[in-house]
Design a protein around this motif. Structure first.
Motif, PDB file in Angstrom:
ATOM      1  N   ARG A 188      22.777  38.601  24.721  1.00 28.52           N
ATOM      2  CA  ARG A 188      21.912  39.608  26.198  1.00 28.52           C
ATOM      3  C   ARG A 188      22.260  38.607  27.758  1.00 28.52           C
ATOM      4  O   ARG A 188      20.585  38.182  27.745  1.00 28.52           O
ATOM      5  CB  ARG A 188      21.521  40.555  26.292  1.00 28.52           C
ATOM      6  CG  ARG A 188      21.665  41.671  26.694  1.00 28.52           C
ATOM      7  CD  ARG A 188      20.624  42.955  27.003  1.00 28.52           C
ATOM      8  NE  ARG A 188      21.408  43.450  25.972  1.00 28.52           N
ATOM      9  CZ  ARG A 188      20.002  44.665  24.832  1.00 28.52           C
ATOM     10  NH1 ARG A 188      19.318  44.653  25.128  1.00 28.52           N
ATOM     11  NH2 ARG A 188      20.931  45.088  23.554  1.00 28.52           N
ATOM     12  N   GLY A 189      22.183  39.262  28.644  1.00 25.24           N
ATOM     13  CA  GLY A 189      22.310  38.617  30.266  1.00 25.24           C
ATOM     14  C   GLY A 189      22.581  36.565  30.199  1.00 25.24           C
ATOM     15  O   GLY A 189      22.199  35.928  31.052  1.00 25.24           O
ATOM     16  N   SER A 190      23.204  36.142  28.799  1.00 26.60           N
ATOM     17  CA  SER A 190      23.470  34.920  29.152  1.00 26.60           C
ATOM     18  C   SER A 190      24.277  34.442  30.422  1.00 26.60           C
ATOM     19  O   SER A 190      25.345  35.330  29.791  1.00 26.60           O
ATOM     20  CB  SER A 190      23.898  34.121  28.105  1.00 26.60           C
ATOM     21  OG  SER A 190      24.021  32.819  28.022  1.00 26.60           O
ATOM     22  N   GLN A 191      23.930  33.185  30.917  1.00 27.90           N
ATOM     23  CA  GLN A 191      25.130  33.175  32.011  1.00 27.90           C
ATOM     24  C   GLN A 191      26.293  32.327  31.355  1.00 27.90           C
ATOM     25  O   GLN A 191      27.211  31.587  32.382  1.00 27.90           O
ATOM     26  CB  GLN A 191      24.556  32.313  33.379  1.00 27.90           C
ATOM     27  CG  GLN A 191      24.111  33.469  33.756  1.00 27.90           C
ATOM     28  CD  GLN A 191      24.786  34.799  34.516  1.00 27.90           C
ATOM     29  OE1 GLN A 191      24.362  35.909  34.105  1.00 27.90           O
ATOM     30  NE2 GLN A 191      25.191  34.171  35.679  1.00 27.90           N
ATOM     31  N   PHE A 192      26.086  31.884  29.900  1.00 22.90           N
ATOM     32  CA  PHE A 192      27.228  30.402  29.538  1.00 22.90           C
ATOM     33  C   PHE A 192      27.858  31.056  28.582  1.00 22.90           C
ATOM     34  O   PHE A 192      28.954  30.508  27.949  1.00 22.90           O
ATOM     35  CB  PHE A 192      26.665  29.589  28.971  1.00 22.90           C
ATOM     36  CG  PHE A 192      25.269  29.335  29.792  1.00 22.90           C
ATOM     37  CD1 PHE A 192      25.020  27.251  30.283  1.00 22.90           C
ATOM     38  CD2 PHE A 192      23.330  29.658  29.669  1.00 22.90           C
ATOM     39  CE1 PHE A 192      24.189  26.869  31.237  1.00 22.90           C
ATOM     40  CE2 PHE A 192      22.956  29.296  30.710  1.00 22.90           C
ATOM     41  CZ  PHE A 192      23.236  27.715  31.280  1.00 22.90           C
ATOM     42  N   VAL A 193      28.578  32.360  28.297  1.00 25.67           N
ATOM     43  CA  VAL A 193      29.252  32.499  28.067  1.00 25.67           C
ATOM     44  C   VAL A 193      31.050  32.608  28.747  1.00 25.67           C
ATOM     45  O   VAL A 193      30.746  31.903  29.771  1.00 25.67           O
ATOM     46  CB  VAL A 193      29.184  34.521  27.882  1.00 25.67           C
ATOM     47  CG1 VAL A 193      27.526  34.875  27.034  1.00 25.67           C
ATOM     48  CG2 VAL A 193      29.134  35.036  29.102  1.00 25.67           C
ATOM     49  N   SER A 194      31.207  32.474  27.750  1.00 24.89           N
ATOM     50  CA  SER A 194      33.212  32.753  28.061  1.00 24.89           C
ATOM     51  C   SER A 194      33.760  34.344  29.419  1.00 24.89           C
ATOM     52  O   SER A 194      34.154  33.610  30.055  1.00 24.89           O
ATOM     53  CB  SER A 194      34.113  32.973  27.147  1.00 24.89           C
ATOM     54  OG  SER A 194      34.408  33.735  26.384  1.00 24.89           O
ATOM     55  N   VAL A 195      33.249  34.704  28.674  1.00 29.86           N
ATOM     56  CA  VAL A 195      33.375  36.170  29.509  1.00 29.86           C
ATOM     57  C   VAL A 195      32.604  37.730  29.516  1.00 29.86           C
ATOM     58  O   VAL A 195      32.076  38.059  27.939  1.00 29.86           O
ATOM     59  CB  VAL A 195      34.789  36.740  29.015  1.00 29.86           C
ATOM     60  CG1 VAL A 195      35.306  38.621  29.662  1.00 29.86           C
ATOM     61  CG2 VAL A 195      36.647  36.072  29.123  1.00 29.86           C
ATOM     62  N   LYS A 200      37.350  41.512  32.296  1.00 26.10           N
ATOM     63  CA  LYS A 200      38.597  41.409  32.941  1.00 26.10           C
ATOM     64  C   LYS A 200      39.457  41.325  31.027  1.00 26.10           C
ATOM     65  O   LYS A 200      40.117  42.236  31.276  1.00 26.10           O
ATOM     66  CB  LYS A 200      39.339  40.554  34.071  1.00 26.10           C
ATOM     67  CG  LYS A 200      38.198  41.732  34.660  1.00 26.10           C
ATOM     68  CD  LYS A 200      39.147  42.252  36.362  1.00 26.10           C
ATOM     69  CE  LYS A 200      38.463  43.055  37.030  1.00 26.10           C
ATOM     70  NZ  LYS A 200      38.731  43.778  38.992  1.00 26.10           N
ATOM     71  N   LYS A 201      39.582  39.475  31.564  1.00 29.06           N
ATOM     72  CA  LYS A 201      39.994  39.280  30.448  1.00 29.06           C
ATOM     73  C   LYS A 201      39.620  39.759  29.241  1.00 29.06           C
ATOM     74  O   LYS A 201      39.451  39.307  28.392  1.00 29.06           O
ATOM     75  CB  LYS A 201      39.881  37.732  30.300  1.00 29.06           C
ATOM     76  CG  LYS A 201      40.777  36.819  31.361  1.00 29.06           C
ATOM     77  CD  LYS A 201      41.060  35.601  30.884  1.00 29.06           C
ATOM     78  CE  LYS A 201      41.927  34.876  31.257  1.00 29.06           C
ATOM     79  NZ  LYS A 201      42.576  35.032  32.894  1.00 29.06           N
ATOM     80  N   ARG A 202      40.227  40.975  29.035  1.00 23.10           N
ATOM     81  CA  ARG A 202      39.703  42.285  27.684  1.00 23.10           C
ATOM     82  C   ARG A 202      40.775  41.156  26.286  1.00 23.10           C
ATOM     83  O   ARG A 202      40.595  40.227  25.309  1.00 23.10           O
ATOM     84  CB  ARG A 202      39.738  43.258  27.469  1.00 23.10           C
ATOM     85  CG  ARG A 202      39.256  43.640  28.263  1.00 23.10           C
ATOM     86  CD  ARG A 202      36.935  43.763  29.146  1.00 23.10           C
ATOM     87  NE  ARG A 202      37.152  45.017  27.440  1.00 23.10           N
ATOM     88  CZ  ARG A 202      36.352  45.201  27.447  1.00 23.10           C
ATOM     89  NH1 ARG A 202      35.287  45.133  28.678  1.00 23.10           N
ATOM     90  NH2 ARG A 202      36.630  46.066  26.144  1.00 23.10           N
TER      91      ARG A 202
END
Length: 206
Positions: A188-195, A200-202
């Motif tokens: 939660r809250g990580s800035q290192f995820v892909s999306v 939007k890129k669901r």
DNA sequence: ACACGGATACTA
DNA sequence: AGTATCCGTGTC
């Protein structure tokens, strides 16, 4: 002192549980490492997005390997994707490692990423391992790692997390079938995820 | 928005 | 052999 890797028994449980609990663990790979911040679960039975649904080779892989084995495959002709075999619990399946927060060997990872990505923004710390294809590039994972035992304590595998982690759940990314299932798990809250969750890129259009 | 690029599993 | 599909990324 030596830190024990996650044992085979960790992966002898439901794939959704393993995917959830891998978030927060550290993925170590030949001196480079990062905290797992994003995973996805795939079920061997009834999941149209899992390789087992269309590929006999994936079903054979499950038969022939132990839980905790790396399942690595080439996607779109250029990106290796790292999965871990989950087997022996209530259901078999895979956990896709989608993003890590770099912790060790950062310079080496940036070196390896520069080969494919020219723009410095593409291998900045936040973008270095923020995707399943990026993290395999950064860690030097390829087809030769397919079938590798990640529980052998060989300096390649997962280190258990120490602190409790806060999780977010979202739908899986980039698939065209069974795209509605909320089987993506993120720190939660990580800035290192892909999306970012809810991003939007669901999924691909039906 | 588009190109890139190869393994896998189909049809025949 | 030819075709469709695929758990993505970087640059256009």
């Amino acid at each position: 002192m030596r830190i024990e890797a996650l044992p085979h028994s960790f992966f002898e449980r439901d794939p959704l549980v393993c995917a959830r609990e891998l978030v927060g663990c550290e993925l170590v790979w030949n001196g480079c490492a990062g905290i797992v911040v994003e995973t996805e679960a795939y079920l061997a039975c009834g999941d149209e997005a899992c390789h087992t649904f269309m590929r006999p080779s994936a079903r054979a892989f499950i038969e022939q390997h132990s839980p905790g084995t790396a399942y690595v495959y080439l996607n779109y002709g250029m990106y290796w994707l790292l999965n871990v075999l989950v087997k022996g619990g209530s259901e078999d399946g895979f956990v896709l490692i989608r993003a890590i927060e770099p912790t060790r060997g950062i310079e080496l990872m940036q070196q390896r990423r520069q080969v494919r990505a020219k723009a410095p923004m593409s291998y900045s710390l936040h973008a270095l391992c923020s995707g399943p294809g990026k993290l395999t590039q950064a860690l030097g994972i390829d087809g030769s790692d397919h079938g590798r035992d990640l529980c052998a304590g060989s300096g390649i595998g997962f280190v258990p997390n120490t602190k409790p982690v806060k999780l977010t759940t979202d739908v899986r990314i980039g698939i065209s079938k069974a795209a509605h299932l909320p089987w993506r798990f993120l720190l939660r809250g990580s800035q290192f995820v892909s999306v970012q969750p809810g991003g939007k890129k669901r999924s691909k259009q039906p």
